[in-house]
Design an enzyme around this catalytic site. Structure first.
Site, PDB file in Angstrom:
ATOM      1  N   VAL A  14      -4.838  62.238  84.009  1.00 27.31           N
ATOM      2  CA  VAL A  14      -5.918  62.521  84.057  1.00 27.31           C
ATOM      3  C   VAL A  14      -6.132  61.862  82.502  1.00 27.31           C
ATOM      4  O   VAL A  14      -5.764  62.457  81.235  1.00 27.31           O
ATOM      5  CB  VAL A  14      -6.686  63.628  83.986  1.00 27.31           C
ATOM      6  CG1 VAL A  14      -8.123  62.972  84.661  1.00 27.31           C
ATOM      7  CG2 VAL A  14      -6.418  63.729  85.535  1.00 27.31           C
ATOM      8  N   CYS A  15      -6.983  60.739  82.738  1.00 27.72           N
ATOM      9  CA  CYS A  15      -7.739  60.238  81.176  1.00 27.72           C
ATOM     10  C   CYS A  15      -8.674  60.917  80.161  1.00 27.72           C
ATOM     11  O   CYS A  15      -9.985  61.456  80.551  1.00 27.72           O
ATOM     12  CB  CYS A  15      -7.965  58.620  81.372  1.00 27.72           C
ATOM     13  SG  CYS A  15      -8.819  58.303  79.284  1.00 27.72           S
ATOM     14  N   VAL A  16      -7.464  61.782  79.554  1.00 25.45           N
ATOM     15  CA  VAL A  16      -8.893  62.559  78.662  1.00 25.45           C
ATOM     16  C   VAL A  16     -10.448  62.600  78.011  1.00 25.45           C
ATOM     17  O   VAL A  16     -11.424  63.004  78.953  1.00 25.45           O
ATOM     18  CB  VAL A  16      -8.177  62.885  77.906  1.00 25.45           C
ATOM     19  CG1 VAL A  16      -7.473  61.709  75.952  1.00 25.45           C
ATOM     20  CG2 VAL A  16      -8.405  64.273  76.648  1.00 25.45           C
TER      21      VAL A  16
ATOM     22  N   ALA B 246     -11.869  61.858  81.387  1.00 29.47           N
ATOM     23  CA  ALA B 246     -12.329  62.980  81.912  1.00 29.47           C
ATOM     24  C   ALA B 246     -13.839  64.175  81.180  1.00 29.47           C
ATOM     25  O   ALA B 246     -14.326  64.820  81.760  1.00 29.47           O
ATOM     26  CB  ALA B 246     -11.269  64.229  81.903  1.00 29.47           C
TER      27      ALA B 246
END
Lengths: 130, 117
Positions: A78-80, A83
């Site tokens: 998940v792209c931080v 997110a």
């Protein structure tokens, strides 16, 4: 047999994209292909939240992602940045920012940078976006 | 070659910003990028935008730095401009105007396509 990289930019509930991604991955693996990784970006990061509660007679996609990640040992990345913008926080995010009381991202979902998406794209034969 | 397709206007959703985030990250990893602006995506390139008025970050300003990141393949759909009564002169960065058929050829030359719409 091909290796696929899957990019999910669709949210869990408001479009069918994320569920289609799930079905595609399941079918690809069961027919002998490999899925090198799943990367959640844009509204797709919402799939990573385990603060999702659906009615008992409705599809629980969050649970399906979780068992898929665990069963096939596929990294669910998940792209931080995307997110955090959308209220998806890992335990590390919460440790670093005391404004937040709890986190809602946990394994098999992991919080990563966009560089991981580049690596994933380069490793796979094909990248498919849902 | 990774093709990045931008097809929505700059501030109605997060696509423009997150497309740019991806392009800059990819250029840090020395990837060859082709950037396409089609449909309402061409609105991202209008010069002298003032999104500060709606408290939005002015991310299109960063387009001017793309050359510095070695992102030089920037294509704009000519028909999308015409349909929106926009001229090439109104765009904020140097780019290549392409017809529908040229667009199809360029897209087919990419190994991977990501769409931000």
């Amino acid at each position: 047999m091909a290796s696929f990289s899957i990019v999910v930019t669709s949210p869990p509930l408001d479009s069918q994209g994320a569920y289609s991604a799930y079905r595609f991955i399941d079918a690809a693996i069961k027919t002998g292909h490999t899925v090198s990784g799943v990367f959640f970006y844009q509204a797709g990061v919402l799939n990573g939240s385990f603060f999702q509660s659906v009615l008992s007679d409705e599809l629980d996609l969050a649970k399906k992602w979780q068992s898929l990640g665990e069963q096939f040992e596929i990294p669910l990345q998940v792209c931080v940045t995307a997110a955090n913008r959308r209220g998806i926080l890992s335990s590390e995010d919460v440790r670093e920012n005391k404004d937040f009381a709890d986190f809602n991202l946990k394994p098999p979902f992991i919080s990563v940078g966009l560089g991981e998406l580049i690596t994933q794209i380069n490793q796979a034969d094909r990248t498919i976006q849902f | 070659m990774i093709g990045v397709i931008n097809s929505s206007s700059p501030y109605g959703n997060q696509s423009g910003q997150e497309s740019l985030d991806f392009v800059l990250a990819a250029s840090n990893f020395a990837q060859d990028i082709s950037l396409f602006f089609v449909d309402d995506g061409v609105f991202q390139l209008i010069e002298k935008q003032t999104p500060e008025q709606i408290e939005h970050k002015n991310f299109p300003k960063t387009f001017a730095a793309l050359g510095f990141y070695d992102v030089e393949n920037i294509y704009v759909c000519a028909e999308s401009l015409t349909l929106r009564n926009l001229s090439y002169e109104a765009l904020c960065i140097e780019s290549t105007l392409v017809s529908d058929s040229e667009l199809r050829t360029l897209l087919s030359e990419c190994d991977t396509l990501l769409r931000f719409g």
